[in-house]
Design a protein around this motif. Structure first.
Motif, mmCIF file in Angstrom:
data_model
loop_
_atom_site.group_PDB
_atom_site.id
_atom_site.type_symbol
_atom_site.label_atom_id
_atom_site.label_comp_id
_atom_site.label_asym_id
_atom_site.label_seq_id
_atom_site.Cartn_x
_atom_site.Cartn_y
_atom_site.Cartn_z
ATOM 1 N N TRP A 264 -79.658 56.907 49.775
ATOM 2 C CA TRP A 264 -80.159 56.032 48.700
ATOM 3 C C TRP A 264 -80.540 54.663 49.264
ATOM 4 O O TRP A 264 -81.638 54.163 49.025
ATOM 5 N N TYR A 265 -79.633 54.080 50.018
ATOM 6 C CA TYR A 265 -79.922 52.776 50.627
ATOM 7 C C TYR A 265 -81.129 52.869 51.557
ATOM 8 O O TYR A 265 -81.967 51.966 51.591
ATOM 9 N N LYS A 266 -81.220 53.960 52.297
ATOM 10 C CA LYS A 266 -82.353 54.140 53.205
ATOM 11 C C LYS A 266 -83.666 54.225 52.426
ATOM 12 O O LYS A 266 -84.677 53.613 52.803
ATOM 13 N N GLY A 279 -78.612 47.706 35.895
ATOM 14 C CA GLY A 279 -78.085 46.449 35.375
ATOM 15 C C GLY A 279 -78.444 45.237 36.214
ATOM 16 O O GLY A 279 -78.778 45.342 37.406
ATOM 17 N N ALA A 280 -78.338 44.069 35.587
ATOM 18 C CA ALA A 280 -78.723 42.806 36.216
ATOM 19 C C ALA A 280 -77.776 42.377 37.332
ATOM 20 O O ALA A 280 -78.028 41.369 37.999
ATOM 21 N N TRP A 281 -76.725 43.144 37.549
ATOM 22 C CA TRP A 281 -75.817 42.866 38.663
ATOM 23 C C TRP A 281 -76.365 43.418 39.994
ATOM 24 O O TRP A 281 -75.767 43.214 41.049
ATOM 25 N N MET A 282 -77.506 44.092 39.959
ATOM 26 C CA MET A 282 -78.022 44.790 41.142
ATOM 27 C C MET A 282 -78.504 43.877 42.269
ATOM 28 O O MET A 282 -78.428 44.269 43.448
ATOM 29 N N PRO A 283 -79.019 42.663 42.013
ATOM 30 C CA PRO A 283 -79.551 41.857 43.119
ATOM 31 C C PRO A 283 -78.609 41.671 44.297
ATOM 32 O O PRO A 283 -79.042 41.737 45.454
ATOM 33 N N ALA A 284 -77.330 41.452 44.030
ATOM 34 C CA ALA A 284 -76.386 41.249 45.131
ATOM 35 C C ALA A 284 -76.290 42.494 45.994
ATOM 36 O O ALA A 284 -76.149 42.407 47.223
ATOM 37 N N ASN A 285 -76.388 43.673 45.375
ATOM 38 C CA ASN A 285 -76.328 44.925 46.137
ATOM 39 C C ASN A 285 -77.575 45.121 46.985
ATOM 40 O O ASN A 285 -77.499 45.625 48.104
ATOM 41 N N LEU A 286 -78.727 44.745 46.454
ATOM 42 C CA LEU A 286 -79.955 44.832 47.238
ATOM 43 C C LEU A 286 -79.922 43.858 48.412
ATOM 44 O O LEU A 286 -80.289 44.205 49.539
ATOM 45 N N THR A 287 -79.489 42.646 48.141
ATOM 46 C CA THR A 287 -79.463 41.619 49.185
ATOM 47 C C THR A 287 -78.556 42.017 50.346
ATOM 48 O O THR A 287 -78.904 41.830 51.521
ATOM 49 N N TYR A 373 -84.983 37.042 47.860
ATOM 50 C CA TYR A 373 -85.111 38.487 48.044
ATOM 51 C C TYR A 373 -86.292 39.038 47.249
ATOM 52 O O TYR A 373 -86.970 39.973 47.677
ATOM 53 N N PHE A 374 -86.533 38.441 46.069
ATOM 54 C CA PHE A 374 -87.637 38.873 45.214
ATOM 55 C C PHE A 374 -88.858 37.966 45.367
ATOM 56 O O PHE A 374 -89.584 37.704 44.407
ATOM 57 N N GLY A 375 -89.068 37.481 46.591
ATOM 58 C CA GLY A 375 -90.244 36.668 46.874
ATOM 59 C C GLY A 375 -90.254 35.333 46.156
ATOM 60 O O GLY A 375 -91.312 34.786 45.874
ATOM 61 N N GLY A 376 -89.067 34.804 45.852
ATOM 62 C CA GLY A 376 -88.965 33.520 45.156
ATOM 63 C C GLY A 376 -89.031 33.642 43.644
ATOM 64 O O GLY A 376 -88.994 32.626 42.941
ATOM 65 N N GLN A 377 -89.109 34.835 43.127
ATOM 66 C CA GLN A 377 -89.186 35.059 41.676
ATOM 67 C C GLN A 377 -87.938 34.515 40.971
ATOM 68 O O GLN A 377 -86.824 34.621 41.472
ATOM 69 N N GLN A 378 -88.127 33.941 39.791
ATOM 70 C CA GLN A 378 -87.014 33.487 38.956
ATOM 71 C C GLN A 378 -86.536 34.689 38.124
ATOM 72 O O GLN A 378 -86.746 34.789 36.911
ATOM 73 N N ALA A 379 -85.859 35.586 38.792
ATOM 74 C CA ALA A 379 -85.502 36.877 38.192
ATOM 75 C C ALA A 379 -84.537 36.737 37.028
ATOM 76 O O ALA A 379 -84.515 37.590 36.127
ATOM 77 N N ASN A 380 -83.737 35.674 37.021
ATOM 78 C CA ASN A 380 -82.787 35.506 35.922
ATOM 79 C C ASN A 380 -83.472 35.365 34.570
ATOM 80 O O ASN A 380 -82.870 35.645 33.530
ATOM 81 N N ARG A 381 -84.717 34.929 34.567
ATOM 82 C CA ARG A 381 -85.458 34.835 33.304
ATOM 83 C C ARG A 381 -85.669 36.235 32.708
ATOM 84 O O ARG A 381 -85.600 36.423 31.496
ATOM 85 N N VAL A 382 -85.941 37.193 33.570
ATOM 86 C CA VAL A 382 -86.098 38.577 33.111
ATOM 87 C C VAL A 382 -84.764 39.119 32.605
ATOM 88 O O VAL A 382 -84.685 39.743 31.535
ATOM 89 N N PHE A 383 -83.700 38.850 33.353
ATOM 90 C CA PHE A 383 -82.380 39.343 32.962
ATOM 91 C C PHE A 383 -81.916 38.712 31.645
ATOM 92 O O PHE A 383 -81.323 39.381 30.802
#
Length: 445
Positions: A264-266, A279-287, A373-383
């Protein structure tokens, strides 16, 4: 989300469900129940001091505990990792059954809280002042803890869902970000045709992911009125989900890879898995787990089941509850309130948790935070938008932990055999009904 459990765990959870029903039938100690009267004297308990044992696996609580002890030097917070999720619930039910050894505070995921709440083996926090926080939390988490005519925990975090997609892969193949699930299916076809190694996502059968998408689609398969329960996977929302997901399975457009596995990670790293609805907790796992793909990924709202809608759902999240057997309940509530509201909540967000509190979710610092990680996107606005749009009136079973443990024995067959999702869900429903009936619930279908 966990979908596999050992026979020993299932036996333990069966005992817990029986204990819960017995407590209800015999009339458990309700001296603390209700919402009337003044809040219990938490201030006096803080002045006196003492020890609070907290069972939790969430790492951000370490900083919160240190801050609490600094503010209240007479109080000692002992953090104990009794295991994550199911392992802790088994240990907790064993302590409850034994009548000793239970902690003062326990981390309990939202889907699991009902089995403790229905038998009132955890405290109703209303008499401690919990209702004062009814507007402090976002709708999904507050609804999860405010059940069975009581507030049986305070929300610690939340998991409003979002659509994570590999922009690099989408751009390469000229695929637009889907705004509906029909467009999602088309995107899956386009990507897989362009490169057979690319799948829109992975799925081998996951109870949490399935129920979350049914939730978003408007399905409400569970209804609970104490020990009287309805289970019905034949509603319109569920049918929307199965009709779409069955196409993906029939056309082999989802990768047969288990989440959180090395494969999966690969796949997330090399672009062969192009999206996640999670869920919105995913960014830390991706990073941390997919660092090599930094800059490739972006975040968007979930695709919608009906064009123009903005509905979302929760996927994951935990609360802090106080067992009835706790020795220092007022002190336990003081820590629980501190850790989930105000300064403690903000501290946890700063440490990487996703907030359940409106104040943190709406703060400019939170909303404007760029994600490299998301190219500087303000992802929290989406969450944050997702958290505001979580569909209302969702409930879990008071034995959801057990139900989730048999998901792969029922619905899971749709991923490895000609069994259709509708038939798998019917089998899951029947098995859940039988279990509930065996445990003394009145289950309707």
């Amino acid at each position: 989300m966990r979908t596999h459990s050992s026979r020993r765990l299932l036996s333990a959870l069966a005992v817990l469900a029986t204990l819960s029903l017995t407590a209800t039938a015999c009339g458990s100690d309700d001296s603390d129940a209700g919402t009337g009267g003044a809040p219990k004297d938490v201030a006096a308990a803080l002045e006196k001091g003492g020890k609070v044992t907290v069972w939790a696996w969430e790492p951000t609580l370490k900083k919160v505990a240190a801050d609490f002890e600094k503010k209240y030097p007479k109080v000692d917070i002992e953090l104990v990792n009794a295991g994550t999720g199911d392992k802790q619930y088994t240990a907790l039910q064993n302590a409850i059954a034994a009548g000793s050894g239970a902690p003062d505070v326990a981390q309990i995921e939202y889907y699991a809280l009902g089995q403790f709440a229905i038998g009132k083996t955890v405290e109703d926090l209303s008499p401690y002042g919990a209702l004062a926080h009814s507007k402090s939390f976002t709708p999904g988490p507050w609804q999860a803890v405010n059940q069975h005519e009581g507030v049986f925990a305070l929300p610690m975090d939340s998991g409003p869902m979002a659509f994570f997609y590999n922009k690099k892969v989408f751009d390469k193949h000229g695929v637009k970000v889907p705004t509906t699930w029909d467009e999602y299916v088309e995107a899956a076809r386009t990507l897989h045709k362009a490169d057979p190694k690319i799948f829109i996502t992975n799925d081998t059968g996951d109870a949490g992911a399935t129920t979350s998408l049914i939730w978003q689609a408007g399905g409400r398969p569970y209804h609970s009125r104490g020990t009287d329960i309805d289970i019905d996977f034949d509603d319109e929302g569920t049918k929307k989900y199965t009709a779409t997901w069955q196409k993906l399975l029939d056309e082999k457009l989802v990768a047969p890879i288990s989440s959180w596995s090395d494969a999966w990670y690969k796949g997330l790293a090399d672009g062969s898995l192009a999206t996640l609805s999670i869920g919105a907790w995913m960014p830390a796992n991706l990073t941390s787990g997919v660092a090599t793909a930094s800059g490739d990924w972006r975040v968007a709202p979930l695709p919608q089941w009906t064009e123009g809608d903005r509905t979302s759902a929760e996927n994951g999240g935990s609360s802090l509850a106080i067992p009835k057997a706790a020795e220092n309940k007022e002190l336990a509530y003081a820590f629980t309130e501190f850790a989930t509201t105000g300064t403690g909540a903000s501290t946890r967000v700063a440490e990487g948790a996703f907030p359940a509190t409106r104040a943190d979710l709406e703060s400019k610092a939170f909303l404007d935070k760029p994600f490299p990680y998301f190219g500087g996107q303000q992802a929290n606005r989406v969450f944050a938008e997702s958290a505001r749009n979580v569909g209302e009136d969702w409930t879990y079973l008071p034995f959801q932990v057990y139900a989730n443990s048999i998901f792969n024995d029922t619905v899971g067959k749709a991923y490895v055999s000609p069994t259709k999702l509708d038939d798998g869900l019917k089998a899951w429903q029947d098995a859940s009904v039988k279990y509930g009936d065996d445990q003394g619930f009145t289950v309707n279908k």
